[in-house]
Design an enzyme around this catalytic site. Structure first.
Site, short mmCIF file in Angstrom:
data_model
loop_
_atom_site.label_atom_id
_atom_site.label_comp_id
_atom_site.label_asym_id
_atom_site.label_seq_id
_atom_site.Cartn_x
_atom_site.Cartn_y
_atom_site.Cartn_z
N ARG A 1 2.23 5.61 6.91
CA ARG A 1 0.97 5.07 7.29
C ARG A 1 0.15 6.40 7.69
NH1 ARG A 1 3.76 0.49 6.94
NH2 ARG A 1 3.15 -0.98 5.09
N LYS B 1 3.19 -2.19 9.87
CA LYS B 1 2.21 -3.76 9.90
C LYS B 1 2.90 -4.22 10.31
CE LYS B 1 -0.69 -2.20 6.59
NZ LYS B 1 -1.84 -2.59 4.58
N HIS C 1 -2.72 8.79 2.45
CA HIS C 1 -2.21 7.81 2.27
C HIS C 1 -1.73 8.48 0.14
CE1 HIS C 1 -1.75 3.94 2.68
NE2 HIS C 1 -1.70 3.25 1.75
N ARG D 1 1.40 9.24 1.03
CA ARG D 1 2.62 8.53 0.79
C ARG D 1 2.77 7.99 -0.60
NH1 ARG D 1 4.43 3.42 3.52
NH2 ARG D 1 3.15 1.56 3.17
N HIS E 1 7.23 -2.80 3.99
CA HIS E 1 6.17 -3.51 2.19
C HIS E 1 7.12 -4.63 2.66
CE1 HIS E 1 4.30 -0.63 -0.62
NE2 HIS E 1 3.88 -1.12 0.56
N TYR F 1 3.65 1.14 -8.32
CA TYR F 1 5.07 2.27 -8.22
C TYR F 1 5.54 2.18 -10.00
CZ TYR F 1 3.46 3.75 -3.65
OH TYR F 1 2.31 3.31 -2.61
#
Length: 322
Positions: free
Chosen positions: A167, A191, A261, A264, A287, A296
């Site tokens: 990210r 995150k 992004h 990514r 994630h 994806y």
């Protein structure tokens, strides 16, 4: 005139006076305390905290005081903002913010329920992330770097974004000790302050080594830990990275708008196409939920469908069958 009763404020005509709506000011003690909780207790990133505050400041003028908000108020808020053009994803995030806010309010004894708990945002079409194909990726990364030391820095950023699926915030937060050149691995904090170790390919390692040789030219503070520096010797900013990536795409013949992004997404798509291992892609991307990564699989199916159409003898009917 206004008179006060045990039940609250009333007008002289005997009608209840409407509660004053929230005004998103810096002096909003409840909002300020919640933001402080996010930053100090939950230790969320400044970027995430800013989004929480922005969502609450967007909602506040359309709601009664925080302690008087009902589920009907929240539904009316969602309907109003949707009519004004706010999309489903933005409304979902707004409702998530309100739920988190009222969970904290309940804990602090400032509210007795969570009026956003059972409210749902309108569904919006799921947009598939755009990715570079393999040829475009090679065109971007295999081009001769320019602009001297700045070109070396930009090349290292491009390589790491694609090699590790980072990210933008993760790239900027990298320090000198985040990358182990000998071990070919990188440690990033994503995150939720979750740390993960990522493998780094040879092209990215070589690009970082080249940049590290040029980095002292930008150093103004020997104690600056940031891996990537601006011209002034400070940690590079998000806007600078975005600007430099767009510039690199244009100078290397890519017409499309390149942003971090997209690299990514390209990383995730290409790894999934080659491996078919969704769990591995989930771990690499950081994630928390597999459902986030499953977007994806749609991209992977498109890739497989193109191969099928071009290779299978009976994928398309022959003209004489029409």
């Amino acid at each position: 005139s206004v008179r006060c009763s045990a039940a609250g404020w009333w007008t002289s005509a005997g009608r209840p006076r409407r509660a004053r709506r929230n005004v998103p000011e810096r002096g909003d003690d409840t909002l300020t305390a919640f933001v402080r909780h996010l930053a100090s207790e939950r230790r969320l990133s400044p970027h995430t905290v800013k989004h929480y505050r922005r969502d609450l400041e967007r909602a506040a003028p359309h709601l009664p005081p925080w302690t008087q908000v009902t589920v009907h108020d929240v539904r009316a808020l969602v309907a109003r903002l949707h009519r004004q053009g706010l999309g489903g994803r933005s409304l979902q995030r707004l409702l998530s913010t309100l739920r988190t806010f009222y969970t904290w309010m309940n804990r602090e004894g400032l509210a007795r329920d969570n009026p956003a708990l059972d409210v749902r945002a309108p569904k919006s079409g799921r947009r598939l992330p755009k990715a570079l194909d393999a040829d475009q990726t090679r065109q971007l990364l295999d081009a001769e770097g320019g602009e001297g030391p700045l070109g070396l820095r930009d090349q290292a950023m491009l390589e790491l974004l694609y090699a590790c699926g980072l990210r933008l915030a993760e790239l900027i937060s990298l320090n000198l000790d985040s990358i182990d050149l000998a071990g070919a691995q990188l440690v990033v904090t994503g995150k939720g302050n979750k740390t993960r170790w990522l493998p780094v390919g040879t092209p990215a390692l070589n690009a970082v080594r080249a940049w590290l040789k040029a980095r002292p030219l930008f150093t103004t503070d020997a104690d600056e830990p940031a891996l990537f520096l601006s011209r002034r010797g400070r940690r590079i900013s998000p806007s600078s990275v975005q600007q430099r990536l767009r510039r690199a795409a244009l100078t290397r013949g890519l017409d499309d708008n390149l942003h971090p992004h997209k690299l990514r997404h390209s990383f995730a798509t290409h790894v999934l196409e080659s491996s078919g291992d969704l769990r591995a892609v989930q771990e690499l991307l950081g994630h928390a939920n597999l459902s986030t990564t499953q977007v994806y699989t749609h991209l992977d199916f498109q890739h497989l469908a193109r191969i099928y159409d071009g290779a299978h003898p009976r994928a398309q009917r022959r003209e004489e069958d029409d």
